[in-house]
Design a protein around this motif. Structure first.
Motif, mmCIF file in Angstrom:
data_model
loop_
_atom_site.group_PDB
_atom_site.id
_atom_site.type_symbol
_atom_site.label_atom_id
_atom_site.label_comp_id
_atom_site.label_asym_id
_atom_site.label_seq_id
_atom_site.Cartn_x
_atom_site.Cartn_y
_atom_site.Cartn_z
ATOM 1 N N LEU A 99 31.256 -1.088 -35.163
ATOM 2 C CA LEU A 99 30.736 -0.948 -36.529
ATOM 3 C C LEU A 99 31.758 -1.497 -37.513
ATOM 4 N N GLU A 100 31.220 -2.188 -38.539
ATOM 5 C CA GLU A 100 32.056 -2.971 -39.456
ATOM 6 C C GLU A 100 32.696 -2.140 -40.562
ATOM 7 N N THR A 101 33.137 -0.919 -40.258
ATOM 8 C CA THR A 101 33.716 -0.056 -41.288
ATOM 9 C C THR A 101 34.752 -0.830 -42.116
ATOM 10 N N VAL A 121 34.705 -11.416 -34.298
ATOM 11 C CA VAL A 121 34.150 -12.353 -35.285
ATOM 12 C C VAL A 121 32.996 -11.690 -36.043
ATOM 13 N N HIS A 122 32.112 -11.049 -35.283
ATOM 14 C CA HIS A 122 30.921 -10.419 -35.865
ATOM 15 C C HIS A 122 31.311 -9.348 -36.893
ATOM 16 N N GLU A 123 32.225 -8.462 -36.509
ATOM 17 C CA GLU A 123 32.593 -7.356 -37.422
ATOM 18 C C GLU A 123 33.405 -7.866 -38.611
ATOM 19 N N ALA A 125 33.041 -10.856 -39.963
ATOM 20 C CA ALA A 125 32.071 -11.537 -40.837
ATOM 21 C C ALA A 125 31.338 -10.533 -41.723
ATOM 22 N N HIS A 126 31.118 -9.328 -41.182
ATOM 23 C CA HIS A 126 30.462 -8.280 -41.976
ATOM 24 C C HIS A 126 31.299 -7.860 -43.187
ATOM 25 N N GLN A 127 32.601 -8.114 -43.170
ATOM 26 C CA GLN A 127 33.402 -7.734 -44.336
ATOM 27 C C GLN A 127 32.895 -8.494 -45.571
ATOM 28 N N ASN A 144 22.761 -8.960 -43.443
ATOM 29 C CA ASN A 144 23.992 -8.552 -42.746
ATOM 30 C C ASN A 144 24.064 -9.206 -41.372
ATOM 31 N N GLU A 145 23.046 -8.895 -40.557
ATOM 32 C CA GLU A 145 23.137 -9.218 -39.128
ATOM 33 C C GLU A 145 22.906 -10.701 -38.826
ATOM 34 N N GLY A 146 22.032 -11.338 -39.588
ATOM 35 C CA GLY A 146 21.818 -12.769 -39.385
ATOM 36 C C GLY A 146 23.086 -13.555 -39.684
ATOM 37 N N PHE A 147 23.771 -13.178 -40.762
ATOM 38 C CA PHE A 147 25.003 -13.874 -41.149
ATOM 39 C C PHE A 147 26.127 -13.594 -40.150
ATOM 40 N N ALA A 148 26.246 -12.333 -39.698
ATOM 41 C CA ALA A 148 27.314 -11.999 -38.740
ATOM 42 C C ALA A 148 27.067 -12.702 -37.405
ATOM 43 N N THR A 149 25.795 -12.809 -37.008
ATOM 44 C CA THR A 149 25.466 -13.537 -35.778
ATOM 45 C C THR A 149 25.785 -15.018 -35.945
ATOM 46 N N VAL A 199 16.533 -9.283 -36.436
ATOM 47 C CA VAL A 199 17.386 -9.435 -37.628
ATOM 48 C C VAL A 199 18.696 -10.143 -37.271
ATOM 49 N N TYR A 200 19.124 -10.008 -36.016
ATOM 50 C CA TYR A 200 20.333 -10.701 -35.559
ATOM 51 C C TYR A 200 20.027 -12.164 -35.237
ATOM 52 N N TYR A 201 19.171 -12.351 -34.222
ATOM 53 C CA TYR A 201 18.996 -13.693 -33.652
ATOM 54 C C TYR A 201 18.149 -14.579 -34.562
#
Ligand SMILES: [Zn+2]
Length: 269
Positions: A99-101, A121-123, A125-127, A144-149, A199-201
């Motif tokens: 989780l991107e806390t 990378v994923h977490e 990117a969530h920052q 959130n998830e599309g961009f982090a993916t 939402v991810y892929y």
């Protein structure tokens, strides 16, 4: 930052303050004996502190070895890192996800060992996308998830080249082929599928479709302007589309309708 602890006799009170805006789900408190390694990123100048709980193999510090380079790549693509510190936390208890806390994502130890750079990378990117730019409502969580993916795709492109990234895009595409609920619709009115693969892929594929449509230079100008202009605020899908149209000078309604709202998975442009 922590103020000086206050000794109350039987108890001690610690007070922490966060100067940057933060969504409540991004706060984390981890109380245990942690081994800590701190460095100043040689490429980014960002202080990076990693915490591994006692009992977890210290070799897991190696999983964080590329953090500075990952941050440098993301800064190059997204613009300035939104916070003044970075790092990661690895508790001993298994919990099966990451989780991107804010400024210190938490990582399941087995997941971190198995997935390595990609989850980091994923977490990270969530920052930018999720933490600094928080969706106004949860049904827009593809922001959130599309961009982090898609950041995972960018990392692969950075380390292994375009062909490897194209292969990863193809894998995402194949896995969404028979999945008919698009990312802009799947969470409408309920939260049963909040973290659906869509939402991810398909979210990430939406960004790739945009990139293929407007070209690299315009695409990264859109991403960077979006991340900078909306830093530390709430965002909507409409904000992103409006900005993409302004910067590209193209009408993109059809593209976003097809990728985010229509049942059928479109062909990649
Ligand atoms: Zn995520």
């Amino acid at each position: 930052a922590a103020a000086d602890p206050v000794d109350n006799g039987d108890t001690t009170t610690y007070t922490f303050t966060e100067d940057d805006l933060m969504a409540s789900y991004l706060a984390t408190v981890n109380i245990a004996q942690y081994k800590v390694r701190t460095e100043i990123g040689t490429k980014t100048g960002i202080p990076i502190s990693n915490y591994i709980e006692k009992g977890v193999p210290v070799s897991l510090f190696d999983a964080f070895a590329n953090q500075d380079e990952i941050l440098a790549m993301l800064i190059d693509r997204f613009g300035p890192y939104p916070y003044d510190e970075a790092g990661g936390i690895v508790p001993a208890a298994p919990f099966g996800f990451a989780l991107e806390t804010q400024t210190r994502p938490v990582y399941d130890k087995d997941m971190l060992a198995e997935v390595g750079d990609f989850v980091v990378v994923h977490e990270l990117a969530h920052q930018w996308f999720g933490n600094s730019l928080s969706p106004q409502t949860w049904d827009q969580i593809w922001l959130n998830e599309g961009f982090a993916t898609y950041a995972e795709v960018l990392w692969l492109e950075h380390t292994d080249g375009e062909a490897a990234a194209a292969g990863y895009i193809q894998t995402l595409y194949e896995s969404e082929k028979d999945f008919t609920t698009p990312p802009g619709v799947i969470n409408s009115g309920h939260s049963d599928d909040l973290f659906s693969s869509s939402v991810y892929y398909r979210g990430g594929l939406t960004l790739h479709a945009l990139r293929n449509t407007v070209g690299d230079k315009t695409f990264f100008e859109i991403i960077k302007t979006y991340a900078t202009q909306y830093a530390h605020s709430n965002v909507t899908t409409e904000d992103f589309i409006t900005l993409a149209e302004e910067i590209s000078g193209q009408s993109l309604d059809k593209l976003f309708d097809e990728w985010l709202y229509n049942d059928t998975l479109p062909e990649l442009p």
